[in-house]
Design an enzyme around this catalytic site. Structure first.
Site, PDB file in Angstrom:
ATOM      1  N   HIS A 163      -0.358 -10.215  -4.475  1.00 49.92           N
ATOM      2  CA  HIS A 163       0.522  -9.860  -5.592  1.00 49.92           C
ATOM      3  C   HIS A 163       0.748 -11.069  -6.481  1.00 49.92           C
ATOM      4  CE1 HIS A 163       2.962 -11.076  -2.118  1.00 49.92           C
ATOM      5  NE2 HIS A 163       3.791 -11.635  -2.984  1.00 49.92           N
ATOM      6  N   HIS A 167       3.536 -12.594  -9.136  1.00 47.50           N
ATOM      7  CA  HIS A 167       4.892 -12.535  -9.687  1.00 47.50           C
ATOM      8  C   HIS A 167       4.816 -12.867 -11.175  1.00 47.50           C
ATOM      9  CE1 HIS A 167       6.971 -12.912  -5.652  1.00 47.50           C
ATOM     10  NE2 HIS A 167       5.815 -13.447  -5.335  1.00 47.50           N
ATOM     11  N   HIS A 197      -0.113  -8.337   1.006  1.00 48.15           N
ATOM     12  CA  HIS A 197      -0.933  -7.575   0.062  1.00 48.15           C
ATOM     13  C   HIS A 197      -0.874  -8.421  -1.209  1.00 48.15           C
ATOM     14  CE1 HIS A 197      -2.265  -3.518  -1.771  1.00 48.15           C
ATOM     15  NE2 HIS A 197      -2.184  -4.371  -2.805  1.00 48.15           N
ATOM     16  N   ASP A 237      10.456  -6.423  -8.882  1.00 48.74           N
ATOM     17  CA  ASP A 237      10.766  -7.022  -7.591  1.00 48.74           C
ATOM     18  C   ASP A 237      12.169  -6.592  -7.151  1.00 48.74           C
ATOM     19  OD1 ASP A 237       9.552  -9.768  -5.967  1.00 48.74           O
ATOM     20  OD2 ASP A 237      11.626  -9.154  -5.574  1.00 48.74           O
ATOM     21  N   CYS A 286       0.851  -1.202   0.000  1.00 49.59           N
ATOM     22  CA  CYS A 286       0.000   0.000   0.000  1.00 49.59           C
ATOM     23  C   CYS A 286       0.883   1.247   0.000  1.00 49.59           C
ATOM     24  CB  CYS A 286      -0.941  -0.004   1.200  1.00 49.59           C
ATOM     25  SG  CYS A 286      -2.381  -1.087   1.000  1.00 49.59           S
ATOM     26  N   HIS A 322      -6.456  -2.980  -1.157  1.00 52.63           N
ATOM     27  CA  HIS A 322      -5.731  -3.896  -0.271  1.00 52.63           C
ATOM     28  C   HIS A 322      -6.521  -5.185  -0.085  1.00 52.63           C
ATOM     29  CE1 HIS A 322      -2.965  -5.311   2.822  1.00 52.63           C
ATOM     30  NE2 HIS A 322      -4.050  -5.867   3.330  1.00 52.63           N
TER      31      HIS A 322
HETATM   32  P1  AMP Z   1       6.043 -13.305  -1.602  1.00 53.59           P
HETATM   33  O1  AMP Z   1       7.219 -14.027  -0.977  1.00 53.59           O
HETATM   34  O2  AMP Z   1       5.303 -14.144  -2.614  1.00 53.59           O
HETATM   35  O3  AMP Z   1       5.124 -12.716  -0.542  1.00 53.59           O
HETATM   36  O4  AMP Z   1       6.655 -12.132  -2.454  1.00 53.59           O
HETATM   37  C1  AMP Z   1       7.014 -10.903  -1.915  1.00 53.59           C
HETATM   38  C2  AMP Z   1       7.989 -10.291  -2.887  1.00 53.59           C
HETATM   39  O5  AMP Z   1       8.095  -8.921  -2.610  1.00 53.59           O
HETATM   40  C3  AMP Z   1       9.399 -10.878  -2.805  1.00 53.59           C
HETATM   41  O6  AMP Z   1       9.755 -11.428  -4.077  1.00 53.59           O
HETATM   42  C4  AMP Z   1      10.252  -9.671  -2.440  1.00 53.59           C
HETATM   43  O7  AMP Z   1      11.520  -9.672  -3.064  1.00 53.59           O
HETATM   44  C5  AMP Z   1       9.399  -8.514  -2.908  1.00 53.59           C
HETATM   45  N1  AMP Z   1       9.622  -7.251  -2.226  1.00 53.59           N
HETATM   46  C6  AMP Z   1       9.721  -7.035  -0.888  1.00 53.59           C
HETATM   47  N2  AMP Z   1       9.913  -5.729  -0.632  1.00 53.59           N
HETATM   48  C7  AMP Z   1       9.929  -5.103  -1.839  1.00 53.59           C
HETATM   49  C8  AMP Z   1      10.102  -3.746  -2.251  1.00 53.59           C
HETATM   50  N3  AMP Z   1      10.287  -2.743  -1.371  1.00 53.59           N
HETATM   51  N4  AMP Z   1      10.103  -3.475  -3.577  1.00 53.59           N
HETATM   52  C9  AMP Z   1       9.926  -4.455  -4.484  1.00 53.59           C
HETATM   53  N5  AMP Z   1       9.741  -5.756  -4.159  1.00 53.59           N
HETATM   54  C10 AMP Z   1       9.757  -6.081  -2.864  1.00 53.59           C
HETATM   55 ZN    ZN Z   2      -1.779  -3.276   1.194  1.00 57.82          ZN
END
Ligand code: AMP
Ligand code: ZN
Length: 113
Positions: free
Chosen positions: A99, A101, A97, A29, A6, A45
């Site tokens: 997401h 990939h 949140h 990422d 967020c 969210h």
């Molecule tokens: P997950 O493990 O599926 O919850 O994925 C979370 C992803 O967010 C991971 O691949 C992290 O590398 C990525 N991540 C965490 N913090 C950030 C950030 N500030 N900017 C970009 N990606 C991030």
């Molecule tokens: Zn959020």
């Protein structure tokens, strides 16, 4: 709400944006696991797939449209790519949140689990 993504959507935390519209935001990422590793998130969210309902699921279809468009723009549509959403502890979800990939740009491991 104390949510990292967020804060990325609001600009409070910087990100490398690749796409944005009214309902969706996409950014690189911070710790890429493939040559192309983009995260596509709803601006609303939702903590994970567990929060998807008939009332809010239109954004999920839209996220897949955006994934297809970004795959083309980033040059991986023909070589192939994977779209993954981790849900909960057993899947290794670390940011609560929702997401997706978008991974590609090299031969990805076949193992899914
Ligand atoms: P997950 O493990 O599926 O919850 O994925 C979370 C992803 O967010 C991971 O691949 C992290 O590398 C990525 N991540 C965490 N913090 C950030 C950030 N500030 N900017 C970009 N990606 C991030
Ligand atoms: Zn959020």
């Amino acid at each position: 709400m104390d949510c990292l993504f967020c804060k990325i959507i609001s600009g409070e935390i910087p990100s490398k944006k690749v796409y944005e519209d009214e309902t969706v935001y996409a950014f690189y990422d911070i710790a890429p696991m493939a040559p192309v590793h983009v995260l596509i998130i709803p601006k609303q969210h939702l903590s994970s797939i567990n929060d998807v309902t008939p009332e809010n699921s239109a954004v999920i279809a839209h996220i897949y449209e955006v994934a297809a468009q970004l795959a083309k723009e980033l040059g991986i549509a023909e070589s192939g790519y994977r779209v993954v959403s981790n849900c909960g502890a057993d899947a290794g979800q670390t940011v609560f949140h929702l997401h997706f990939h978008l991974l590609g740009g090299s031969k990805l491991k076949v193992e899914m689990c």
